[in-house]
Design a protein around this motif. Structure first.
Motif, PDB file in Angstrom:
ATOM      1  N   LEU A   1       0.835  -1.210   0.000  1.00 46.54           N
ATOM      2  CA  LEU A   1       0.000   0.000   0.000  1.00 46.54           C
ATOM      3  C   LEU A   1       0.866   1.255   0.000  1.00 46.54           C
ATOM      4  N   SER A   2       1.978   1.208   0.737  1.00 43.30           N
ATOM      5  CA  SER A   2       2.873   2.363   0.799  1.00 43.30           C
ATOM      6  C   SER A   2       3.468   2.670  -0.573  1.00 43.30           C
ATOM      7  N   GLU A   3       3.893   1.625  -1.282  1.00 44.81           N
ATOM      8  CA  GLU A   3       4.513   1.827  -2.593  1.00 44.81           C
ATOM      9  C   GLU A   3       3.519   2.324  -3.635  1.00 44.81           C
ATOM     10  N   HIS A   4       2.248   1.973  -3.478  1.00 45.91           N
ATOM     11  CA  HIS A   4       1.254   2.334  -4.485  1.00 45.91           C
ATOM     12  C   HIS A   4       0.480   3.613  -4.152  1.00 45.91           C
ATOM     13  N   TYR A   5       0.435   3.965  -2.851  1.00 46.75           N
ATOM     14  CA  TYR A   5      -0.370   5.131  -2.476  1.00 46.75           C
ATOM     15  C   TYR A   5       0.411   6.198  -1.715  1.00 46.75           C
ATOM     16  N   GLY A   6       1.691   5.935  -1.419  1.00 53.05           N
ATOM     17  CA  GLY A   6       2.552   6.975  -0.875  1.00 53.05           C
ATOM     18  C   GLY A   6       2.496   7.190   0.619  1.00 53.05           C
ATOM     19  N   ALA A   7       1.657   6.461   1.338  1.00 53.95           N
ATOM     20  CA  ALA A   7       1.582   6.619   2.788  1.00 53.95           C
ATOM     21  C   ALA A   7       2.736   5.869   3.453  1.00 53.95           C
TER      22      ALA A   7
ATOM     23  N   LEU B   1       0.952   2.480   8.143  1.00 60.88           N
ATOM     24  CA  LEU B   1      -0.027   1.536   7.611  1.00 60.88           C
ATOM     25  C   LEU B   1       0.038   0.200   8.347  1.00 60.88           C
TER      26      LEU B   1
END
Length: 325
Positions: free
Chosen positions: A18-24, A29
């Motif tokens: 999720l971090s790699e795809h949405y930047g959070a 997360l």
């Protein structure tokens, strides 16, 4: 142990995706996803023992491996005044936390936990410091709250601080010292630094690693003071914290080995990556262990304290840079 460890790994991998795809931030997360799976840590479940093991042992492995990124050579490239400024910022922020905590109704344990995490390296420092503090019935709650707050504040700083560096008319080097000396987590320091320039990013990362190198002596000092003052006996259902935790010894051994050139660069990079994954998996397990309902009990005073520590560190570093010209 395997079911609980496997769940923690799955949460960490999901957070990284999720971090790699949405930047959070991946740490944030992993923590939030873990909180949503608190039922897996209930006593009697197959996953509970492995989650407990992961939150404790894998965490310490991750902190120890951070030492492979530290060396004496990196200190020489920054210069004495800048190093002194960074070290002073760490020490004074912890001192400020101890003083300010009294005005918001928090005890010394919480002050050391939050002050150390803000001053050194965010979530990693919080988890390392928590391992040597005398445990009490609210230890897990305070740890998760601290990790959550410093991660959120790091993310906000990653966006705002590069703009502040331009407002203060810092050059590339001073911008790097400012970002590396004030932002809590390593990933956000890298993101903020390279958003300005490659030189700023390199300097910011170097300064941040100097703060990370303070982790071992600070943890050791905390442990010595706690024992000397007899505070290690203030325990609820636990045992005395160790004088010199094994993961701190591991951190120092790896840092010493890297300083004398015993660790090849590729191995140091591999150890850094493994450390990051170990910490991510551990924070997922810590999140699973923690009840979201208990987080609400911390109160607004705790948030005010962490924000005040962050502001204090930022003001100190900016003032120091202006004083050094």
């Amino acid at each position: 142990m395997f079911p609980g460890f496997a769940v923690s790994v799955l949460v960490a991998a999901t957070a990284q995706f999720l971090s790699e795809h949405y930047g959070a931030p991946a740490m944030l997360l992993a923590l939030l996803l873990g909180l949503a799976l608190n039922f897996l840590a209930d006593k009697g479940t197959r996953t509970a023992p492995g989650i407990e093991f992961t939150a404790r042992t894998v965490l310490r492995l991750g902190v120890a491996l951070l030492g492979a990124r530290i060396s004496v050579d990196m200190l020489a490239g920054l210069g004495g005044p800048a190093i002194a400024l960074v070290i002073a910022g760490v020490v004074l922020t912890i001192g400020f936390a101890l003083v300010a905590s009294r005005f918001v109704g928090r005890k010394w344990r919480f002050a050391l936990l939050t002050g150390g995490s803000v001053a050194i390296c965010g979530a990693s420092a919080a988890m390392a410091i928590a391992a040597v503090l005398p445990r009490h019935e609210k230890s897990e709650r305070d740890l998760v709250f601290t990790v959550l707050c410093v991660t959120v504040l790091s993310t906000v700083a990653m966006v705002i601080y590069p703009m502040l560096a331009q407002v203060f008319h810092f050059d590339a080097r001073d911008s790097g010292v400012f970002l590396g000396g004030t932002i809590h987590d390593v990933a956000q320091v890298v993101g903020a630094g390279f958003s300005i320039s490659p030189e700023t990013g390199d300097t910011a990362t170097l300064v941040k690693l100097i703060r990370v190198s303070m982790l071992a002596p600070v943890v050791l000092c905390f442990s010595l003071v706690i024992r000397q003052m007899g505070l290690a006996d203030e325990i609820v259902g636990g045992k005395r914290p160790p004088l010199m935790p094994g993961f701190v010894i591991g951190f120092l051994v790896l840092a010493a080995a890297n300083s004398v050139g015993l660790i090849p660069q590729i191995v140091a990079e591999w150890a850094g990556g493994l450390s990051r994954w170990a910490l991510l998996i551990a924070i997922a397990a810590v999140g699973i262990k923690t009840s979201l309902g208990r987080m609400v009990e911390v109160g607004a005073g705790a948030i005010v304290l962490i924000v005040a520590e962050t502001v204090f560190l930022g003001v100190f570093i900016v003032a120091g840079l202006h004083f050094m010209g």
